[in-house]
Design a protein around this motif. Structure first.
Motif, PDB file in Angstrom:
ATOM      1  N   TYR A   1     -10.572  10.022  -4.287  1.00 20.70           N
ATOM      2  CA  TYR A   1     -10.640   8.592  -3.951  1.00 20.70           C
ATOM      3  C   TYR A   1      -9.407   8.107  -3.185  1.00 20.70           C
TER       4      TYR A   1
ATOM      5  N   PHE B   1     -12.926   6.303 -12.495  1.00 16.09           N
ATOM      6  CA  PHE B   1     -14.005   5.516 -11.888  1.00 16.09           C
ATOM      7  C   PHE B   1     -15.349   6.129 -12.261  1.00 16.09           C
ATOM      8  N   PRO B   2     -16.392   5.322 -12.237  1.00 13.15           N
ATOM      9  CA  PRO B   2     -17.730   5.880 -12.506  1.00 13.15           C
ATOM     10  C   PRO B   2     -18.218   6.701 -11.316  1.00 13.15           C
ATOM     11  N   MET B   3     -17.582   7.815 -11.102  1.00  9.93           N
ATOM     12  CA  MET B   3     -17.965   8.728 -10.022  1.00  9.93           C
ATOM     13  C   MET B   3     -17.775  10.141 -10.566  1.00  9.93           C
TER      14      MET B   3
ATOM     15  N   VAL C   1       0.838  -1.201   0.000  1.00 10.39           N
ATOM     16  CA  VAL C   1       0.000   0.000   0.000  1.00 10.39           C
ATOM     17  C   VAL C   1       0.874   1.254   0.000  1.00 10.39           C
TER      18      VAL C   1
ATOM     19  N   ARG D   1       2.698   1.690  -3.340  1.00 14.81           N
ATOM     20  CA  ARG D   1       1.871   2.212  -4.432  1.00 14.81           C
ATOM     21  C   ARG D   1       1.482   3.665  -4.206  1.00 14.81           C
TER      22      ARG D   1
ATOM     23  N   LYS E   1     -15.802   0.161  -2.772  1.00 12.11           N
ATOM     24  CA  LYS E   1     -15.961   1.531  -3.246  1.00 12.11           C
ATOM     25  C   LYS E   1     -16.019   1.657  -4.759  1.00 12.11           C
ATOM     26  N   VAL E   2     -15.516   0.668  -5.477  1.00 11.24           N
ATOM     27  CA  VAL E   2     -15.523   0.793  -6.939  1.00 11.24           C
ATOM     28  C   VAL E   2     -16.343  -0.315  -7.603  1.00 11.24           C
TER      29      VAL E   2
ATOM     30  N   ALA F   1      -5.236   1.225  -2.750  1.00 14.40           N
ATOM     31  CA  ALA F   1      -6.429   0.729  -2.067  1.00 14.40           C
ATOM     32  C   ALA F   1      -6.308  -0.782  -1.878  1.00 14.40           C
TER      33      ALA F   1
ATOM     34  N   GLN G   1     -11.349  -2.549  -0.148  1.00 13.97           N
ATOM     35  CA  GLN G   1     -11.750  -1.167  -0.458  1.00 13.97           C
ATOM     36  C   GLN G   1     -12.157  -1.059  -1.924  1.00 13.97           C
ATOM     37  N   THR G   2     -11.393  -1.732  -2.782  1.00 14.14           N
ATOM     38  CA  THR G   2     -11.711  -1.704  -4.210  1.00 14.14           C
ATOM     39  C   THR G   2     -13.088  -2.313  -4.474  1.00 14.14           C
TER      40      THR G   2
ATOM     41  N   VAL H   1      -9.249   6.797   0.629  1.00 11.15           N
ATOM     42  CA  VAL H   1      -8.876   5.423   0.919  1.00 11.15           C
ATOM     43  C   VAL H   1      -7.785   5.376   1.993  1.00 11.15           C
ATOM     44  N   HIS H   2      -6.948   6.426   1.987  1.00 13.90           N
ATOM     45  CA  HIS H   2      -5.883   6.442   2.979  1.00 13.90           C
ATOM     46  C   HIS H   2      -6.245   7.258   4.208  1.00 13.90           C
TER      47      HIS H   2
END
Lengths: 251, 280
Positions: A106, A96-98, A80, A83, B181-182, B173, B177-178, A110-111
């Motif tokens: 995002y 993403f679809p957002m 994590v 990355r 959330k996705v 993530a 989480q993936t 997430v963090h």
């Protein structure tokens, strides 16, 4: 300063070898381009650098990849964190679809960043850095998938920047884009090297010549044929195969 | 030899006719029930219990029973269905086991409902000692809804572009989480379709619950009280020598209206949701 160094890096998919003893030192805050014909292991190489290759279950890795002197395949490494430090932008824009805002927020969310003010700041800063802010500031809450391909790709870059990475990997980021969007992304990548170490896989040799400081040429089974400053590689290639490739005799 | 043009014309007519017949059957059937049923329906019919051996009064306890058993079934089947769908697509490596699981769900969806009912009776009612009640019926119905929900959910999770997964994981993530959330938000329109189909199956089921739900006209309060869903009520009205055809049509109309209302609401909500996340 070397940011990333690979030592005898070899990768197999099942029985097939895709990378062969790659030894490469990648300089900090420079753009390093990886070129070579299809199937030469370019993408595998950069996917190994942020361990996205872990998703490919059949992959077997030997050798070392050091980031700031630390082997990223050591047992103690937190993928994590790795990355977060080494971001990635993919071949096909994959927002993403957002909403646009949520896409950039995002990663920080997430963090664990919840505070609205900090998120707003990160979103604005990342979008500005990706040369996208002025185009989207009035529609941050609209779906990201409603944007053009070039905007989507810059959004993906902003999304990667939101994590404050040190290295950004680009996997043929312009191959799905038109020339105008491509040139915008190229300008952006050049700008990014002031603050980030950039590694870019590209099929497009003009692109490598235009934007990169160093170029690495890979051939079948992921052999690193030649690696050096971009001007030297393109003007005075030492290896016959490099010359043949960059002059378009094959590939 | 028939000329190409002629055979084309015949084909056109046949295809057109089959489409027409299919639609006509649907309209005639639904129309017939609605025309006969609507006149029976008034507030009293919707809000009262049956009277005079079912000849008069309303069907409120049956409406509640249907919603109650279907609701319980979905509470069980939705998490199980989505959970196993995610397991199969995101975790399980292709193996004889995953093949077996898929095969099992296909088989499960093909089992005649009366057989499921028999299992519900022996297992939930007798063996677990739950008795004839809403809970037994809900659990039995969840067996009917589960394969539909699972298969639809699996399909929609599978079709989420790989890029979404990569994008999320590359940002550091975790897998969970993936997924949360996705993947699930992207797959939710398909998942909701599956839930609606599963719900339709559960609310319309008769044979599977006839022997587990108990019956009677009292309002079911606790999950352990007996109930009489609309379908069972309808069956009883008709099998008892058609006490009142009107009440039968009324009951059928209410059942149909409930299914249609839920389907339309779900579709409408999902269309708005898709527009919100995907743009135009």
């Amino acid at each position: 300063m070397n940011k990333i160094e690979t030592r005898n890096l070899s990768i197999w998919y099942g029985d097939g070898r895709v990378l062969t003893d790659v030894n490469m030192k990648i300089k900090e805050k420079c753009i390093t381009a990886i070129i070579g014909p299809s199937g030469c292991g370019k993408t595998t190489f950069i996917k190994a650098i942020n361990r996205m290759i872990d998703l490919t279950h059949i992959a077997r890795i030997e050798g070392e990849i050091l980031c700031d002197g630390e082997n990223i395949y050591d047992d103690g490494i937190d993928v994590v964190e790795l990355r977060k430090k080494i971001g990635m932008v993919f071949q096909k824009p994959n927002p993403f679809p957002m909403s646009i805002y949520e896409n950039v927020a995002y990663g920080p969310r997430v963090h664990g960043i919840k505070d609205r003010r900090s998120l707003n700041e990160i979103v604005e800063k990342s979008l500005r850095e990706a040369f996208l802010w002025d185009e989207v500031k009035d529609r941050l809450n609209e779906p990201a998938l409603g944007s053009s391909g070039g905007q989507q790709q810059r959004l993906c870059i902003a999304r990667a920047l939101s994590m404050k990475p040190e290295v950004i990997l680009f996997d043929e980021p312009c191959s799905a884009l038109d020339p105008i969007s491509t040139s915008k992304i190229e300008d952006l990548i050049v700008e990014l090297k002031k603050n980030y170490t950039v590694i870019i896989v590209t099929h497009n040799m003009q692109q490598a010549a235009r934007i990169s400081d160093y170029t690495a040429f890979f051939l079948t089974r992921g052999e690193l044929i030649e690696y050096g400053s971009t001007s030297r590689i393109f003007e005075r290639p030492l290896d016959k195969r490099t010359e043949d490739y960059i002059t378009g005799r094959f590939g | 030899m028939i000329s190409v043009n002629f055979s084309q014309k015949i084909a056109n007519i046949m295809l057109w006719a089959s489409a027409l017949i299919t639609i006509a059957i649907l309209f005639i059937m639904v129309g017939h029930i609605l025309l006969n049923g609507v006149e029976v329906i008034d507030l009293q019919f919707l809000l009262e219990s049956p009277k005079n051996a079912g000849r008069e009064g309303g069907i409120l306890p049956m409406i509640v029973s249907s919603l109650y058993t279907t609701g319980l079934a979905l509470i069980v089947a939705i998490p199980l269905g989505i959970g196993s769908a995610i397991y199969l697509t995101e975790y399980a490596v292709k193996s004889p086991l995953t093949k077996a699981i898929r095969y099992a769900t296909e088989t499960l969806s093909g089992i005649p409902s009366i057989v499921v009912g028999l299992f519900g009776y022996t297992f939930f009612v007798i063996y677990l000692g739950l008795g004839f009640c809403v809970l037994s019926a809900g659990l039995t119905l969840s067996i009917m809804a589960l394969p539909i929900i699972m298969r639809t959910a699996e399909e929609s999770v599978r079709t989420v572009p790989i890029g979404y997964r990569e994008g999320s994981l590359a940002l550091g993530a975790s897998k969970w989480q993936t997924i949360r959330k996705v993947l699930l938000p992207s797959a939710s329109p398909g998942i909701v379709t599956g839930i609606v189909l599963g719900m339709g199956r559960a609310i319309g089921e008769t044979a599977a619950i006839m022997f587990v739900v108990g019956g009677g006209w009292r309002m079911p309060i606790s999950p352990l009280s007996p109930a009489q869903p609309l379908t069972v009520h309808l069956y009883e009205l008709f099998s008892a020598g058609i006490i009142s055809t009107e009440i039968g049509y009324g009951t059928a109309t209410v059942l149909l209206a409930m299914v249609l209302a839920i389907t339309f609401t779900a579709n409408w909500t999902m269309r708005r949701y898709i527009k919100k996340i995907m743009g135009e």
